[in-house]
Design a protein around this motif. Structure first.
Motif, PDB file in Angstrom:
ATOM      1  N   SER A   5       0.838  -1.191   0.000  1.00 56.62           N
ATOM      2  CA  SER A   5       0.000   0.000   0.000  1.00 56.62           C
ATOM      3  C   SER A   5       0.876   1.244   0.000  1.00 56.62           C
ATOM      4  N   VAL A   6       0.599   2.163  -0.932  1.00 58.70           N
ATOM      5  CA  VAL A   6       1.324   3.429  -1.033  1.00 58.70           C
ATOM      6  C   VAL A   6       0.302   4.558  -0.965  1.00 58.70           C
ATOM      7  N   ILE A   7       0.435   5.416   0.014  1.00 59.53           N
ATOM      8  CA  ILE A   7      -0.490   6.538   0.182  1.00 59.53           C
ATOM      9  C   ILE A   7       0.237   7.830  -0.151  1.00 59.53           C
ATOM     10  N   LEU A   8      -0.316   8.587  -1.083  1.00 63.46           N
ATOM     11  CA  LEU A   8       0.248   9.876  -1.464  1.00 63.46           C
ATOM     12  C   LEU A   8      -0.480  10.960  -0.683  1.00 63.46           C
ATOM     13  N   SER A   9       0.234  11.627   0.217  1.00 61.98           N
ATOM     14  CA  SER A   9      -0.401  12.568   1.139  1.00 61.98           C
ATOM     15  C   SER A   9       0.108  13.978   0.899  1.00 61.98           C
ATOM     16  N   GLY A  10      -0.054  14.464  -0.328  1.00 64.95           N
ATOM     17  CA  GLY A  10       0.295  15.840  -0.641  1.00 64.95           C
ATOM     18  C   GLY A  10      -0.961  16.658  -0.831  1.00 64.95           C
ATOM     19  N   GLY A  11      -0.797  17.916  -1.172  1.00 63.70           N
ATOM     20  CA  GLY A  11      -1.949  18.772  -1.456  1.00 63.70           C
ATOM     21  C   GLY A  11      -2.457  19.475  -0.225  1.00 63.70           C
ATOM     22  N   VAL A 112      -1.494   2.320  -5.269  1.00 61.28           N
ATOM     23  CA  VAL A 112      -1.211   3.737  -5.063  1.00 61.28           C
ATOM     24  C   VAL A 112      -2.525   4.475  -4.855  1.00 61.28           C
ATOM     25  N   MET A 113      -2.679   5.114  -3.682  1.00 61.78           N
ATOM     26  CA  MET A 113      -3.945   5.757  -3.331  1.00 61.78           C
ATOM     27  C   MET A 113      -3.696   7.170  -2.815  1.00 61.78           C
ATOM     28  N   PRO A 114      -4.416   8.168  -3.317  1.00 61.87           N
ATOM     29  CA  PRO A 114      -4.394   9.479  -2.679  1.00 61.87           C
ATOM     30  C   PRO A 114      -4.966   9.386  -1.269  1.00 61.87           C
ATOM     31  N   ALA A 115      -4.464  10.221  -0.374  1.00 58.04           N
ATOM     32  CA  ALA A 115      -4.868  10.135   1.028  1.00 58.04           C
ATOM     33  C   ALA A 115      -6.179  10.824   1.323  1.00 58.04           C
ATOM     34  N   ASP A 116      -6.750  11.540   0.338  1.00 59.86           N
ATOM     35  CA  ASP A 116      -7.869  12.416   0.655  1.00 59.86           C
ATOM     36  C   ASP A 116      -9.174  12.032  -0.033  1.00 59.86           C
TER      37      ASP A 116
END
Length: 478
Positions: A5-11, A112-116
């Motif tokens: 699991s990869v969470i992209l936590s930007g923005g 790959v999942m966005p965190a929001d």
């Protein structure tokens, strides 16, 4: 097959201001339940039938690192948090994660999942993931297209191609399409070939790295150099700043997915339809759509009363908010700002944020309550030459050993036990006891106990800004 699991936590989520701020963005907020959006994303594979690696990889920036680590700790999740020295969009973020996942020759399938995002139907989500994982394991680049329920102009679309002959729903990935106008969006939905672009992807780590090598060698080189020179600090992997700043900025879509038809040997593109109640919660009206409502279509969070009101969302953080005679409105109350908008105008919230930034106002970037690695503080009052803060220090935590040039401080213990360093003295304070820190004195506050330490701090002096801190020791490497 192992799934990483990869969470992209930007923005920064500016359209959800004033709840979401630059220093505490929407993915860290509990907007739809008790979990933050980040925590809900980290739970999304709980109970999944396949083999999921225990450590979640989260890619974020320096500003959010301790809050992310604490939120993962609270839910009992192990995480490796990769810190980007600067924002470079999603493709470099995924490349850093793929390099970390590939250590010691491993080659997991990356989810790959966005965190929001909000995805309420986890059974449907996990079913789509299982289908996508089989294609990813076979070498495909998989994306997930949201089955549209309306002609939406605010999302990009994916055009699907021929069905893949596996007896399931996956189709060949034909093209990514930019946000359409209303007429075009209606045509897309009517055709049945177009899906919303979810921003969720699956592929083997080795496939992604091969694709970046092929399509953007400068990005590949910068990310490899940044990770080769990375340093490890507790839960954090710090990519090397100088190397990463040379990295081009690009999205996963543009950097790789749209170019796959030109390099078939890398693997084909596959789109799996996803119908699980997905929302990217991009604005307040989108949050209203996915929230539980009363019989009049109202959504209330916090201390809220509705009277003769319908189709309205009210979020109250620090006081009672009474909504009377409203229709299709959004009201968001925080301790330092209140936003009122018609649901049809919630996209314009970002214009207010831009004006706040242009005027240098703190409400654009930070809340009154500020989280730190040791706990948090809330600036509850201020005036000419004084400021009052409520400070909570977590058990076992301590602030940096520091000094101020322009202010003195009075500390009063409200709850717990404080270990105080004041000049060359170290002593304990219990509840209802206090001490005075003169201007220029070296000092530190620590919590040696098992319960949170709460104090009231009264600052006085000619300058009370947070940048008037000289740190001598800091266990958090600030």
């Amino acid at each position: 097959m192992n799934i990483q699991s990869v969470i992209l936590s930007g923005g920064s989520g500016t359209r959800l201001w004033p709840a979401s701020r630059e220093q505490y963005p929407k993915q860290l907020l509990a907007l739809t339940g008790t979990d933050s959006l980040l925590q809900a994303t980290a739970r999304r594979l709980d109970g999944f039938a396949g083999a999921v690696l225990a450590d979640t990889i989260v890619v974020s920036n320096e500003e959010y690192r301790f809050v992310i680590a604490e939120q993962l700790r609270q839910m009992g999740k192990r995480g490796r948090i990769v810190l980007e020295p600067a924002g470079r969009n999603t493709a470099p973020a995924l490349t850093l994660a793929a390099l970390l996942a590939s250590v010691d020759g491993a080659d997991p399938v990356l989810l790959v999942m966005p965190a929001d995002h909000v995805i309420p139907n986890l059974a449907a989500f996990q079913g789509a993931i299982a289908e996508g994982a089989a294609h990813a394991e076979a070498g495909a680049f998989v994306t997930f297209g949201i089955v549209p329920d309306r002609a939406e102009t605010g999302y990009g679309y994916i055009r699907s191609g021929a069905a893949i002959e596996d007896g399931k729903s996956a189709r060949a990935l034909d093209a990514f399409v930019e946000k359409p106008d209303a007429a075009t969006a209606a045509e897309y939905v009517a055709s049945g070939r177009y899906l919303w672009n979810s921003g969720i992807f699956m592929m083997k780590a080795s496939r992604w790295l091969a694709a970046i090598d092929r399509f953007n060698p400068a990005m590949a080189q910068a990310c490899r150099s940044a990770m080769d020179q990375a340093t490890n600090d507790a839960d954090f992997v710090r990519a090397d700043k100088a190397a990463f700043l040379a990295c081009p900025s690009d999205s996963i879509d543009y950097a790789v997915m749209e170019k796959l038809p030109t390099a078939a040997e890398l693997g084909r593109g596959v789109v799996v339809p996803l119908s699980a109640g997905w929302s990217d919660v991009g604005a307040w009206d989108a949050l209203w759509e996915v929230s539980d409502k009363d019989a009049a279509g109202n959504v209330g969070r916090g201390d809220v009363m509705f009277e003769s009101t319908e189709g309205t969302m009210v979020m109250a953080e620090s006081r009672l908010v009474a909504a009377i005679g409203l229709k299709d409105m959004v009201v968001v109350e925080t301790p330092d700002a209140v936003m009122v908008a018609h649901k049809s105008n919630t996209q314009d919230v970002k214009k207010i944020v831009a004006r706040l930034k242009a005027e240098g106002r703190s409400q654009a970037t930070s809340h009154r309550k500020v989280f730190r690695p040791w706990g948090w503080y809330d600036s509850i009052d201020s005036g000419d030459r004084f400021q009052v803060k409520r400070i909570v220090v977590n058990p076992g935590a301590k602030l940096s050993l520091q000094m101020h040039h322009h202010r003195a401080e009075h500390w009063i213990v409200v709850r717990g036990t404080a270990e105080v360093t004041n000049g060359d003295k170290v002593f304990l304070l219990s509840e209802n006891e206090s001490t005075y820190i003169p201007l220029g004195h070296t000092h530190r506050l620590a919590n040696p106990g098992k319960v949170p330490l709460e104090i009231i701090e009264v600052q006085s002096g000619s300058y009370l800004g947070e940048d008037d801190i000289v740190r001598f020791e800091d266990i958090y490497s600030r």
